[in-house]
Design a protein around this motif. Structure first.
Motif, PDB file in Angstrom:
ATOM      1  N   VAL A  13       0.837  -1.207   0.000  1.00  0.00           N
ATOM      2  CA  VAL A  13       0.000   0.000   0.000  1.00  0.00           C
ATOM      3  C   VAL A  13       0.867   1.250   0.000  1.00  0.00           C
ATOM      4  O   VAL A  13       0.600   2.214  -0.731  1.00  0.00           O
ATOM      5  N   ALA A  14       1.912   1.249   0.822  1.00  0.00           N
ATOM      6  CA  ALA A  14       2.802   2.405   0.892  1.00  0.00           C
ATOM      7  C   ALA A  14       3.544   2.625  -0.426  1.00  0.00           C
ATOM      8  O   ALA A  14       3.686   3.763  -0.905  1.00  0.00           O
ATOM      9  N   GLU A  15       4.008   1.556  -1.039  1.00  0.00           N
ATOM     10  CA  GLU A  15       4.724   1.681  -2.303  1.00  0.00           C
ATOM     11  C   GLU A  15       3.814   2.210  -3.409  1.00  0.00           C
ATOM     12  O   GLU A  15       4.257   2.975  -4.267  1.00  0.00           O
ATOM     13  N   LEU A  16       2.532   1.813  -3.391  1.00  0.00           N
ATOM     14  CA  LEU A  16       1.585   2.319  -4.382  1.00  0.00           C
ATOM     15  C   LEU A  16       1.397   3.831  -4.269  1.00  0.00           C
ATOM     16  O   LEU A  16       1.110   4.498  -5.267  1.00  0.00           O
ATOM     17  N   GLN A  17       1.558   4.367  -3.059  1.00  0.00           N
ATOM     18  CA  GLN A  17       1.400   5.795  -2.846  1.00  0.00           C
ATOM     19  C   GLN A  17       2.730   6.544  -2.888  1.00  0.00           C
ATOM     20  O   GLN A  17       2.811   7.708  -2.505  1.00  0.00           O
ATOM     21  N   GLY A  18       3.769   5.864  -3.348  1.00  0.00           N
ATOM     22  CA  GLY A  18       5.060   6.518  -3.527  1.00  0.00           C
ATOM     23  C   GLY A  18       5.828   6.758  -2.256  1.00  0.00           C
ATOM     24  O   GLY A  18       6.709   7.620  -2.210  1.00  0.00           O
ATOM     25  N   ILE A  19       5.533   5.995  -1.197  1.00  0.00           N
ATOM     26  CA  ILE A  19       6.222   6.162   0.086  1.00  0.00           C
ATOM     27  C   ILE A  19       7.312   5.106   0.204  1.00  0.00           C
ATOM     28  O   ILE A  19       7.073   3.922  -0.060  1.00  0.00           O
ATOM     29  N   LYS A  20       8.475   5.521   0.606  1.00  0.00           N
ATOM     30  CA  LYS A  20       9.592   4.594   0.761  1.00  0.00           C
ATOM     31  C   LYS A  20       9.338   3.670   1.951  1.00  0.00           C
ATOM     32  O   LYS A  20       8.872   4.104   3.001  1.00  0.00           O
ATOM     33  N   VAL A  21       9.666   2.386   1.776  1.00  0.00           N
ATOM     34  CA  VAL A  21       9.456   1.387   2.820  1.00  0.00           C
ATOM     35  C   VAL A  21      10.776   0.692   3.129  1.00  0.00           C
ATOM     36  O   VAL A  21      11.497   0.280   2.214  1.00  0.00           O
ATOM     37  N   LEU A  22      11.086   0.583   4.418  1.00  0.00           N
ATOM     38  CA  LEU A  22      12.254  -0.171   4.875  1.00  0.00           C
ATOM     39  C   LEU A  22      11.737  -1.456   5.522  1.00  0.00           C
ATOM     40  O   LEU A  22      11.285  -1.447   6.664  1.00  0.00           O
ATOM     41  N   ASN A  23      11.769  -2.543   4.752  1.00  0.00           N
ATOM     42  CA  ASN A  23      11.223  -3.816   5.203  1.00  0.00           C
ATOM     43  C   ASN A  23      12.354  -4.664   5.790  1.00  0.00           C
ATOM     44  O   ASN A  23      13.295  -5.022   5.088  1.00  0.00           O
ATOM     45  N   ILE A  24      12.262  -4.983   7.074  1.00  0.00           N
ATOM     46  CA  ILE A  24      13.355  -5.717   7.707  1.00  0.00           C
ATOM     47  C   ILE A  24      13.402  -7.173   7.246  1.00  0.00           C
ATOM     48  O   ILE A  24      14.432  -7.828   7.401  1.00  0.00           O
ATOM     49  N   ASN A  25      12.289  -7.684   6.688  1.00  0.00           N
ATOM     50  CA  ASN A  25      12.349  -9.031   6.110  1.00  0.00           C
ATOM     51  C   ASN A  25      13.253  -9.046   4.883  1.00  0.00           C
ATOM     52  O   ASN A  25      14.026  -9.995   4.675  1.00  0.00           O
TER      53      ASN A  25
END
Length: 388
Positions: A284-296
């Motif tokens: 959802v965040a990526e669709l809205q252009g927000i950077k995501v730091l996924n620890i997985n």
């Protein structure tokens, strides 16, 4: 003591407002004619006294509500202004001032209108002030362009071009926020990542995330309760570390119900990445252009590289899905599927890696027992010699 003083001030303000309303009414109503109509004489000063007492009493009982609304408004404004970039703040202030000046000129024409004149003046002032504020924020670069002689008041556009010329935007000394979600706090690995000093800037923990953790920790379900308490313990551990700064965001988005939607909204406002291990929030965040730091993704990236042909010494734990397969796990949780490993369940054995697959769920390794490989080679050699 302070609340009593404020309550007294509000009471007096309501009384003063009553006197002013009475003054406006008496400018329209003829008190002598009203006295003749009612059949008794109405004294002017009694009207002021009565309306002062009535509205003062009304203000006295309404004062707690007024104070609560005022404090809520101040907190709401503070939560918005404290996160607003300086360029937006300056541009909006200048636009609001211009809007109020224009409203002042327009309101002069309404001064002569009895009773409605002051009300129209207030409405127009609020409307034009708000319009000026919005225009000032949206056109801040153009407005602040007139103040180029003050370096700190240059628009964001000039700052971006300057950073680009100096090296395509190097990271400033004061790194930005990184917003934590509930799942990554409960997961617990964030505390170990913080200790490695790979994260910089400020870890921002929204108040609504803390509230969700508190609800989970108070759950009647034992598993949820333990997860919630673990999350709170992790937060206490991180906040005590001096390696990275931790802040609490007290604001909330009352018009949004879901915590994930609030996180996306907050990250969008602050232009900050979200730290998470939630797959759905990630998408959802990526669709809205927000950077995501996924620890997985970070965990998968730092897993040791294994190449086909390498030997591994592992303990086969259980039976695989296919016939004859055995399953083992590395220390980092990577699954190793061993063809023909069923006979070695519960034993430590050496295997040879045959294939390494990288999937969305993580890395998966396929192998065969070393003895089986050697046996196959010997059988092939005997068959070749017999044929020869």
């Amino acid at each position: 003591m302070l609340s009593k003083i404020v309550r007294g001030i509000i009471t007096l303000l309501f009384g003063a407002a009553g006197i002013y309303v009475d003054y406006l009414i008496l400018k329209v109503v003829d008190i002598r004619q009203l006295s003749q109509t009612l059949g008794f004489e109405i004294h002017l000063y009694w009207t002021y006294i009565i309306i002062f007492i009535v509205l003062s009493a009304f203000g006295f009982f309404l004062a707690p509500v007024c104070m609560k609304v005022f404090i809520g408004l101040v907190k709401w404004l503070e939560s918005r202004l404290i996160r607003m970039p300086i360029h937006d703040l300056v541009g909006g202030s200048l636009g609001g001032i211009v809007g109020l000046l224009i409203a002042r000129l327009v309101c002069i024409t309404f001064v002569g209108i009895p009773f409605l004149g002051p009300i129209l003046s207030v409405i127009i002032s609020l409307l034009l002030g708000y319009v000026g504020l919005i225009i000032g924020i949206n056109r801040k670069d153009d407005i602040l362009g007139f103040f180029n002689f003050l370096p700190k008041l240059k628009g964001e556009r000039a700052e971006k071009e300057k950073n680009k010329d100096k090296g395509h935007g190097k990271q400033s000394a004061a790194a930005g926020y990184k917003v934590l979600d509930t799942s990554v706090i409960i997961d617990g690995r964030i505390a170990d990542i913080v200790k490695t000093s790979f994260l910089d800037g400020v870890l921002l923990i929204p108040g609504f995330v803390l509230e969700e953790l508190r609800h989970i920790a108070d759950s009647s379900d034992a598993l949820k309760r333990n997860r919630g308490r673990r999350g709170l313990d992790i937060l206490n551990q991180i906040s005590k570390e001096s390696i990275i700064k931790v802040e609490i965001y007290e604001g909330d988005f009352e018009d949004i119900a879901e915590v994930d939607s609030k996180l996306v909204k907050l990250a969008n406002i602050l232009d900050a990445p979200i730290l998470t291990n939630d797959y759905n929030l990630n998408k959802v965040a990526e669709l809205q252009g927000i950077k995501v730091l996924n620890i997985n993704e970070l965990a998968n990236a730092v897993k040791p590289v294994v190449l086909p042909g390498e030997e591994m010494y592992i303990q086969i734990m259980k039976e695989g899905k296919e016939a004859g397969q055995g399953v083992a796990y590395l220390d980092d949780g990577t699954m190793v599927v061993v063809d023909g490993g069923r006979r070695y369940i519960g034993q430590q054995t050496t295997v040879l890696v045959t294939t390494v697959l990288q999937t969305a769920a993580g890395r998966m390794i396929f192998a065969k027992p070393k003895g089986m490989q050697e046996k196959s080679s010997e059988e092939f050699s005997h068959e070749f010699n017999a044929f020869g």
